[in-house]
Design a protein around this motif. Structure first.
Motif, PDB file in Angstrom:
ATOM      1  N   ASP A  92      -3.066  29.851 114.209  1.00  0.00           N
ATOM      2  CA  ASP A  92      -3.261  28.414 114.672  1.00  0.00           C
ATOM      3  C   ASP A  92      -2.476  28.037 115.710  1.00  0.00           C
ATOM      4  OD1 ASP A  92      -4.303  25.814 114.538  1.00  0.00           O
ATOM      5  OD2 ASP A  92      -4.115  25.579 112.566  1.00  0.00           O
ATOM      6  N   GLY A  93      -2.892  27.898 116.725  1.00  0.00           N
ATOM      7  CA  GLY A  93      -2.064  27.665 117.997  1.00  0.00           C
ATOM      8  C   GLY A  93      -1.448  26.350 118.073  1.00  0.00           C
ATOM      9  N   SER A  94      -2.400  25.402 117.645  1.00  0.00           N
ATOM     10  CA  SER A  94      -1.915  23.976 117.430  1.00  0.00           C
ATOM     11  C   SER A  94      -0.883  23.678 116.331  1.00  0.00           C
ATOM     12  CB  SER A  94      -3.058  22.940 117.336  1.00  0.00           C
ATOM     13  OG  SER A  94      -4.081  23.179 118.286  1.00  0.00           O
ATOM     14  N   ASN A  95      -0.943  24.136 115.208  1.00  0.00           N
ATOM     15  CA  ASN A  95      -0.208  24.254 113.905  1.00  0.00           C
ATOM     16  C   ASN A  95       0.972  24.681 114.441  1.00  0.00           C
ATOM     17  OD1 ASN A  95       0.904  25.400 111.342  1.00  0.00           O
ATOM     18  ND2 ASN A  95      -0.414  23.588 110.957  1.00  0.00           N
ATOM     19  N   VAL A  96       1.211  25.949 115.049  1.00  0.00           N
ATOM     20  CA  VAL A  96       2.440  26.550 115.373  1.00  0.00           C
ATOM     21  C   VAL A  96       3.255  25.802 116.435  1.00  0.00           C
ATOM     22  CG1 VAL A  96       3.648  28.648 116.459  1.00  0.00           C
ATOM     23  CG2 VAL A  96       1.709  28.655 114.527  1.00  0.00           C
ATOM     24  N   ALA A  97       2.622  25.367 117.191  1.00  0.00           N
ATOM     25  CA  ALA A  97       3.138  24.690 118.442  1.00  0.00           C
ATOM     26  C   ALA A  97       3.720  23.461 118.072  1.00  0.00           C
ATOM     27  CB  ALA A  97       2.256  24.383 119.655  1.00  0.00           C
ATOM     28  N   LYS A 103       6.699  18.232 115.468  1.00  0.00           N
ATOM     29  CA  LYS A 103       5.514  17.386 115.295  1.00  0.00           C
ATOM     30  C   LYS A 103       5.804  16.219 116.191  1.00  0.00           C
ATOM     31  CE  LYS A 103       5.096  18.533 110.330  1.00  0.00           C
ATOM     32  NZ  LYS A 103       5.096  17.769 108.952  1.00  0.00           N
ATOM     33  N   GLU A 104       6.316  16.519 117.181  1.00  0.00           N
ATOM     34  CA  GLU A 104       6.774  15.196 118.385  1.00  0.00           C
ATOM     35  C   GLU A 104       5.958  16.114 119.959  1.00  0.00           C
ATOM     36  OE1 GLU A 104      10.684  14.287 118.487  1.00  0.00           O
ATOM     37  OE2 GLU A 104      10.537  13.012 116.500  1.00  0.00           O
ATOM     38  N   VAL A 105       6.245  17.418 119.891  1.00  0.00           N
ATOM     39  CA  VAL A 105       5.913  17.993 121.163  1.00  0.00           C
ATOM     40  C   VAL A 105       5.080  19.133 120.720  1.00  0.00           C
ATOM     41  CG1 VAL A 105       6.863  18.844 123.586  1.00  0.00           C
ATOM     42  CG2 VAL A 105       8.043  16.949 122.291  1.00  0.00           C
ATOM     43  N   PHE A 106       4.246  19.266 121.862  1.00  0.00           N
ATOM     44  CA  PHE A 106       3.228  20.529 121.800  1.00  0.00           C
ATOM     45  C   PHE A 106       4.277  21.772 122.382  1.00  0.00           C
ATOM     46  CE2 PHE A 106      -0.030  23.577 122.774  1.00  0.00           C
ATOM     47  CZ  PHE A 106      -0.975  23.435 121.651  1.00  0.00           C
ATOM     48  N   SER A 107       4.989  22.485 121.452  1.00  0.00           N
ATOM     49  CA  SER A 107       5.772  23.411 122.165  1.00  0.00           C
ATOM     50  C   SER A 107       5.106  24.761 122.355  1.00  0.00           C
ATOM     51  CB  SER A 107       7.057  23.572 121.445  1.00  0.00           C
ATOM     52  OG  SER A 107       8.025  24.584 121.862  1.00  0.00           O
ATOM     53  N   ASP A 188     -11.291  40.376 108.686  1.00  0.00           N
ATOM     54  CA  ASP A 188     -10.533  40.629 107.438  1.00  0.00           C
ATOM     55  C   ASP A 188      -8.914  40.929 107.747  1.00  0.00           C
ATOM     56  OD1 ASP A 188     -10.128  41.531 104.992  1.00  0.00           O
ATOM     57  OD2 ASP A 188     -10.175  43.687 105.185  1.00  0.00           O
ATOM     58  N   GLY A 189      -8.422  39.631 108.432  1.00  0.00           N
ATOM     59  CA  GLY A 189      -7.220  39.637 108.890  1.00  0.00           C
ATOM     60  C   GLY A 189      -6.343  38.624 108.201  1.00  0.00           C
ATOM     61  N   VAL A 190      -5.307  37.994 108.954  1.00  0.00           N
ATOM     62  CA  VAL A 190      -4.344  37.291 108.270  1.00  0.00           C
ATOM     63  C   VAL A 190      -4.397  35.893 109.232  1.00  0.00           C
ATOM     64  CG1 VAL A 190      -2.147  36.881 107.697  1.00  0.00           C
ATOM     65  CG2 VAL A 190      -2.846  38.964 107.283  1.00  0.00           C
ATOM     66  N   ILE A 191      -4.310  34.634 108.458  1.00  0.00           N
ATOM     67  CA  ILE A 191      -4.242  33.366 109.179  1.00  0.00           C
ATOM     68  C   ILE A 191      -2.774  32.865 109.186  1.00  0.00           C
ATOM     69  CG2 ILE A 191      -5.176  30.969 109.351  1.00  0.00           C
ATOM     70  CD1 ILE A 191      -7.442  31.776 107.856  1.00  0.00           C
ATOM     71  N   VAL A 192      -2.300  32.663 110.308  1.00  0.00           N
ATOM     72  CA  VAL A 192      -0.917  32.302 110.599  1.00  0.00           C
ATOM     73  C   VAL A 192      -0.856  30.726 110.589  1.00  0.00           C
ATOM     74  CG1 VAL A 192       1.186  32.675 111.779  1.00  0.00           C
ATOM     75  CG2 VAL A 192      -0.541  34.418 111.352  1.00  0.00           C
ATOM     76  N   SER A 193      -0.679  29.998 109.567  1.00  0.00           N
ATOM     77  CA  SER A 193      -0.476  28.516 109.870  1.00  0.00           C
ATOM     78  C   SER A 193      -0.056  27.971 108.566  1.00  0.00           C
ATOM     79  CB  SER A 193      -2.077  27.921 109.860  1.00  0.00           C
ATOM     80  OG  SER A 193      -2.081  26.566 110.048  1.00  0.00           O
ATOM     81  N   ASN A 194       0.338  26.680 108.556  1.00  0.00           N
ATOM     82  CA  ASN A 194       1.004  26.059 107.480  1.00  0.00           C
ATOM     83  C   ASN A 194      -0.128  24.983 107.012  1.00  0.00           C
ATOM     84  OD1 ASN A 194       3.598  27.129 107.469  1.00  0.00           O
ATOM     85  ND2 ASN A 194       4.493  25.527 108.795  1.00  0.00           N
ATOM     86  N   ASP A 195      -1.260  24.866 107.637  1.00  0.00           N
ATOM     87  CA  ASP A 195      -2.325  24.003 107.103  1.00  0.00           C
ATOM     88  C   ASP A 195      -3.146  24.588 106.019  1.00  0.00           C
ATOM     89  OD1 ASP A 195      -4.128  22.352 106.650  1.00  0.00           O
ATOM     90  OD2 ASP A 195      -5.158  22.339 108.785  1.00  0.00           O
ATOM     91  N   HIS A 196      -3.439  23.999 105.005  1.00  0.00           N
ATOM     92  CA  HIS A 196      -4.347  24.653 103.876  1.00  0.00           C
ATOM     93  C   HIS A 196      -5.667  24.645 104.098  1.00  0.00           C
ATOM     94  CE1 HIS A 196      -0.584  24.638 101.439  1.00  0.00           C
ATOM     95  NE2 HIS A 196      -0.353  23.624 101.719  1.00  0.00           N
TER      96      HIS A 196
END
Length: 310
Positions: A92-97, A103-107, A188-196
């Motif tokens: 999840d690019g937006s969540n990781v950036a 949570k201030e800059v899209f890094s 059948d992979g893995v989602i990388v995110s801190n969103d539920h």
């Protein structure tokens, strides 16, 4: 007589020259034991023993070097090999950036750190989803840092932009979370995110189970991408098993007996005793049978004979 002794010791592996010398010294009528003692005294050895005595020449290979045997391959050397045991990664690019930018800059550098971490582990299928409007020049309300990284990842076929367009001056954005969950579920992979993804869990019951079991959370510590060692909790699988298709089960660990040498349970004790490691874990009846060395079948036959005897 000479020929028969010569053939006999040749079968044992001794050389003809040594046998002839011994027979000349001791005479043709010498006993075989005397000939054998003389051969041993001379230092003559059978060819089979000499071949076993010569150590095999092993090639020393430096640890981590690429000089392997022609038939072997390093794990992750080929894409087909790595795809056999490592799960696909959907980020999840937006969540990781945003997480890397506090949570201030899209890094975008945070996305690069996550991609590099999975590449070092050997994952070949890595996809990052980012909304298309992130290609636009940054604004004050949505700052972007290191935007050139998105272009480089797009050239490497790692970054995928979710579609968006403008209708009458308003931006219409497709839901990128649905793309992420759908692709990860199909691969059948893995989602990388801190969103539920709670809204998508309620939308599809199959996605609900998948998100609960395949969501990999993370943290950034001093510009270092760090996923947890226990993604599903203390009693769940390890990170290596979580990211692999064929998890490796840990070896059972024996719990030591709390009583130690004072334990009075003997072989019935279910705990581990290091002082009894050499003893066979047999029951008392089996130990008695082993000591007597009389099988049960013989004992039954003797009983039958006794019963039939007058």
């Amino acid at each position: 007589v000479h020929q028969s002794k010569l053939d006999f010791f040749c079968k044992l592996g001794y050389g003809k020259q040594d046998i002839c010398k011994v027979l000349e010294n001791l005479g043709q009528e010498a006993l075989e034991d005397d000939v054998l003692k003389e051969l041993i005294r001379m230092g003559s050895k059978p060819q089979a023993l000499e071949s076993q005595a010569q150590p095999c020449q092993l090639k020393l290979v430096a640890r981590g070097s690429c000089s392997t045997t022609p038939g072997s391959k390093w794990v992750g050397e080929d894409e087909s090999d790595s795809s056999d045991y490592l799960r696909p990664i959907v980020i999840d690019g937006s969540n990781v950036a945003m997480s890397h930018g506090n949570k201030e800059v899209f890094s975008c550098w945070g996305i690069q750190l996550a991609v590099d971490w999975f590449r070092e582990r050997g994952h070949t299928y890595i996809k990052v989803f980012v909304p298309l409007w992130r290609k636009e020049p940054p604004r004050q309300d949505s700052p972007i840092a290191d935007q050139h990284i998105l272009e480089e990842l797009e050239k490497q076929s790692v970054l995928v932009y979710t579609p968006s367009r403008k209708v009458k001056g308003k931006r219409v954005v497709c839901y990128d979370d649905r793309y992420i969950v759908k692709v990860a579920y199909e691969k059948d992979g893995v989602i990388v995110s801190n969103d539920h993804y709670r809204d998508l869990q309620n939308e599809n019951p199959e996605w609900k189970w998948f998100i609960e079991q395949r969501l990999l959370m993370y943290s950034f510590v001093s510009n270092r991408f760090m996923p947890p060692d226990d993604p599903l909790g203390r009693h769940g699988p390890t990170l290596n098993n979580f990211l692999s298709k064929k998890p490796v089960l840990p070896e059972p660990k024996w719990q030591p007996c709390p009583y130690g040498k004072k334990c009075t349970y003997g072989n019935k004790c279910k705990f581990y005793h290091p002082e009894r490691s050499c003893q066979a874990q047999l029951s008392v009846a089996d130990e008695l049978r082993a000591k007597i060395k009389v099988p049960l079948s013989l004992g039954k036959e003797e009983e039958k004979k006794c019963n039939h005897s007058p």
